[in-house]
Design an enzyme around this catalytic site. Structure first.
Site, PDB file in Angstrom:
ATOM      1  N   ASP A   1       0.800  -1.185  -0.062  1.00 42.61           N
ATOM      2  CA  ASP A   1       0.313   0.233   0.162  1.00 42.61           C
ATOM      3  C   ASP A   1       0.722   0.904   0.043  1.00 42.61           C
ATOM      4  O   ASP A   1       1.963   1.146   0.436  1.00 42.61           O
ATOM      5  CB  ASP A   1      -0.813   0.493   0.868  1.00 42.61           C
ATOM      6  CG  ASP A   1      -1.901   0.753   1.372  1.00 42.61           C
ATOM      7  OD1 ASP A   1      -2.644   0.852   0.412  1.00 42.61           O
ATOM      8  OD2 ASP A   1      -1.597   2.477   1.481  1.00 42.61           O
ATOM      9  N   THR A   2       0.178   2.250  -0.882  1.00 44.80           N
ATOM     10  CA  THR A   2       1.333   3.274  -1.054  1.00 44.80           C
ATOM     11  C   THR A   2       0.375   4.685  -0.249  1.00 44.80           C
ATOM     12  O   THR A   2      -0.818   4.857  -1.284  1.00 44.80           O
ATOM     13  CB  THR A   2       1.983   4.101  -2.232  1.00 44.80           C
ATOM     14  OG1 THR A   2       2.434   2.868  -2.022  1.00 44.80           O
ATOM     15  CG2 THR A   2       2.857   4.561  -2.659  1.00 44.80           C
TER      16      THR A   2
END
Length: 203
Positions: free
Chosen positions: A78-79
């Site tokens: 996840d970013t």
């Protein structure tokens, strides 16, 4: 080794392919929930939820046991983009994208990518591992017409922080301190090294 990417992101798939990992795509369908407001904890938690969801799904389907002899690893990632301590998600519309880009132009912000690896080695031994990469990104000053032209396009609409560093927004990137690939969506160098160290060569 069987490598499964718990994400539908074409950018993450391309980054893995770039280093020779042909990952299976199995996006997580879990409803994302976070219990923290700290960026590092948020991305770690979300990456863990995605990886655990997909790992459990394929394990319940008896698909892991079939591949134990060669090992299997699920990658969850996840970013998020953070400016002044505020998390910038994916813009809901072009107006919101404009506000995001206007907020980061001419300044330095942070990009955090959390990664969780869950897998079994050739002996069937299970391991879990999570880590977070932080990268500072400095953006050149932009005039209003440049912000409008960029945010009127479709490029910002499916990206955290309303920009893709690998796209046309590269024209406004002044410097990067950290892992470029992590800003794109996956720190593949570290992913490769962690898989190799804990489960064996993934290529």
């Amino acid at each position: 080794m069987r490598v499964i990417l718990a994400s539908a992101s074409p950018r993450r798939k391309e980054l893995l392919a770039q280093i020779g990992i042909q990952a299976e795509i199995c996006p997580s369908s879990i409803e994302e929930k976070v219990s923290s407001t700290q960026p590092q904890e948020v991305v770690a938690e979300l990456s863990r939820q995605k990886a655990e969801d997909v790992y459990q799904t394929i394990e319940e389907g008896k698909k892991i046991e079939e591949t134990e002899s060669r090992g299997v690893v699920v990658i969850g990632a996840d970013t998020i983009v953070v400016c002044d301590g505020k998390i910038l998600g994916k813009p809901k519309n072009h107006e919101e994208a404009y506000r995001m880009i206007e907020g980061i132009q001419g300044r330095t912000h942070q990009v955090y990518t959390g990664v969780t690896l869950i897998g079994k080695n050739e002996k069937g031994e299970e391991s879990h591992l999570s880590f977070v990469e932080e990268t500072d990104v400095e953006v050149y000053p932009m005039i209003a017409e440049e912000v409008l032209a960029y945010t009127s396009s479709q490029e910002p609409m499916d990206k955290a922080g309303a920009y893709g560093i690998q796209g046309s927004f590269a024209a406004y990137i002044k410097s990067i301190h950290g892992d470029y690939n992590s800003v794109v969506g996956l720190p593949v160098g570290r992913v490769f090294q962690e898989i190799k160290k804990n489960w064996g060569n993934p290529i």
